[in-house]
Write a protein that holds these residues in place. Structure first.
Motif, short mmCIF file in Angstrom:
data_model
loop_
_atom_site.label_atom_id
_atom_site.label_comp_id
_atom_site.label_asym_id
_atom_site.label_seq_id
_atom_site.Cartn_x
_atom_site.Cartn_y
_atom_site.Cartn_z
N TYR A 54 0.86 -1.18 0.00
CA TYR A 54 0.00 0.00 0.00
C TYR A 54 0.90 1.23 0.00
O TYR A 54 1.70 1.42 0.91
N PHE A 55 0.75 2.07 -1.02
CA PHE A 55 1.67 3.19 -1.15
C PHE A 55 0.99 4.56 -1.16
O PHE A 55 1.67 5.59 -1.18
N SER A 56 -0.34 4.61 -1.18
CA SER A 56 -1.03 5.90 -1.11
C SER A 56 -2.46 5.68 -0.64
O SER A 56 -3.04 4.61 -0.83
N PHE A 57 -3.03 6.72 -0.01
CA PHE A 57 -4.42 6.62 0.45
C PHE A 57 -5.36 6.52 -0.75
O PHE A 57 -6.39 5.84 -0.68
N GLU A 58 -5.02 7.18 -1.83
CA GLU A 58 -5.84 7.11 -3.03
C GLU A 58 -5.87 5.69 -3.58
O GLU A 58 -6.93 5.18 -3.98
N GLN A 59 -4.72 5.05 -3.57
CA GLN A 59 -4.64 3.65 -4.02
C GLN A 59 -5.51 2.77 -3.14
O GLN A 59 -6.23 1.89 -3.64
N ALA A 60 -5.45 2.95 -1.83
CA ALA A 60 -6.26 2.15 -0.92
C ALA A 60 -7.74 2.41 -1.15
O ALA A 60 -8.56 1.48 -1.11
N ARG A 61 -8.10 3.67 -1.41
CA ARG A 61 -9.51 4.03 -1.62
C ARG A 61 -10.06 3.37 -2.88
O ARG A 61 -11.21 2.91 -2.91
N THR A 62 -9.23 3.33 -3.94
CA THR A 62 -9.69 2.78 -5.23
C THR A 62 -9.40 1.28 -5.36
O THR A 62 -9.69 0.69 -6.39
N LYS A 85 1.27 -8.10 7.68
CA LYS A 85 0.33 -8.75 6.78
C LYS A 85 0.31 -8.06 5.42
O LYS A 85 -0.19 -8.61 4.43
N ALA A 86 0.84 -6.87 5.38
CA ALA A 86 0.98 -6.10 4.14
C ALA A 86 2.09 -5.09 4.37
O ALA A 86 2.46 -4.79 5.51
N TRP A 87 2.63 -4.56 3.27
CA TRP A 87 3.65 -3.51 3.40
C TRP A 87 2.96 -2.17 3.18
O TRP A 87 2.51 -1.86 2.08
N VAL A 88 2.85 -1.40 4.24
CA VAL A 88 2.16 -0.12 4.20
C VAL A 88 3.22 0.98 4.24
O VAL A 88 3.84 1.22 5.28
N VAL A 89 3.42 1.62 3.11
CA VAL A 89 4.56 2.54 2.97
C VAL A 89 4.53 3.65 4.00
O VAL A 89 5.56 3.99 4.60
N TRP A 90 3.35 4.25 4.25
CA TRP A 90 3.31 5.38 5.19
C TRP A 90 3.49 4.96 6.64
O TRP A 90 3.71 5.79 7.51
N GLU A 91 3.43 3.63 6.91
CA GLU A 91 3.73 3.13 8.25
C GLU A 91 5.17 2.64 8.37
O GLU A 91 5.58 2.19 9.44
N GLU A 92 5.90 2.70 7.26
CA GLU A 92 7.28 2.22 7.22
C GLU A 92 8.25 3.36 6.89
O GLU A 92 9.26 3.17 6.24
#
Length: 256
Positions: free
Chosen positions: A36-44, A65-72
């Motif tokens: 997951y690299f952006s909130f827009e990506q997660a939304r869509t 469980k996933a790689w969340v860029v903004w949490e890393e």
């Protein structure tokens, strides 16, 4: 849907990365996991899940469980490998390659087509992916993993195929955990065989000095033929004179 080979290949890459860096904990490696690299990506729901990726300079002990860029802390994968199939080839070489180059800015990207056995690689230079040239062994240097990537034919997880494998800086194939276990078992068996031969050598020498050369030769020749020859060789390394004397004793039924 991933084939059994695809799932096994991902696992092989993950396992051998852990073996390669068994003394390190400052990296994370995963497979078939959403990035997951952006909130827009997660939304869509525009999800992207590389078949294999590694990120260095992070805490690898944390379960994800996933790689969340903004949490890393904004960290993206440092190397990605995609396994091509007829249904993903165009995307892996097109849309995903552009995403990894322009958004992820992943330093190294590799693709492998198991149908054609074609391995390709690119390195990010000045913001663009440029092809990585294979070395004299047909392998591709991977700076991130401090290894080379190449093809290896054999069996893994009971599947026969041609796999992407890691080779270390010395040019040695990085073993998988099952291969490491097999080597350890073989070494243990070899050590036990040597210990058994040493015990037989002691017995032959004890008989030689206590009861004479005939008794020693009789004991030795009562052993299975191949084993007897190994014990005789070990005896020769321990006491060549005794070994020659024992070997010179005529066998029963032979003419002198």
């Amino acid at each position: 849907m991933d084939s059994p080979w695809h799932r096994a290949q991902m696992e092989l890459l993950i396992q051998t990365t852990h073996v390669r860096w068994q003394d390190r904990s400052d990296y994370y490696t995963g497979g078939n996991m959403f990035v997951y690299f952006s909130f827009e990506q997660a939304r869509t729901h525009d999800y992207r899940g590389p078949d294999y990726f590694t990120v260095v300079g992070v805490d690898g002990s944390v379960e994800r469980k996933a790689w969340v860029v903004w949490e890393e802390s904004g960290r993206y994968p440092d190397v990605i490998i995609e396994l091509l199939s007829p249904t993903t080839r165009a995307e892996d070489l097109g849309t995903k390659k552009d995403l990894y180059e322009r958004v992820f800015r992943t330093p190294e990207y590799f693709c492998y087509d198991p149908d054609t056995r074609l391995l390709m690689g690119w390195r990010l230079i000045a913001g663009r992916y440029l092809p990585i040239a294979p070395d004299e062994n047909g392998r591709f240097p991977c700076h991130v993993l401090d290894s080379t990537l190449g093809l290896w034919e054999g069996s893994f997880d009971r599947i026969r195929g041609v796999w992407i494998r890691l080779w270390d800086a010395a040019g040695e194939l990085v073993p998988s955990p099952p291969e490491l276990a097999a080597v350890a078992e073989a070494r243990a068996s070899e050590a036990e065989a040597r210990a058994s031969e040493a015990r037989e050598v002691c017995q032959v020498m004890a008989l030689y000095y206590r009861e004479g050369v005939t008794a020693a030769a009789t004991w030795l020749r009562a052993l299975p033929e191949a084993y007897s020859q190994r014990v005789l060789a070990a005896l020769g390394a321990t006491d060549p004179e005794v070994a020659r004397a024992v070997e010179a004793v005529p066998r029963r039924g032979s003419s002198s």
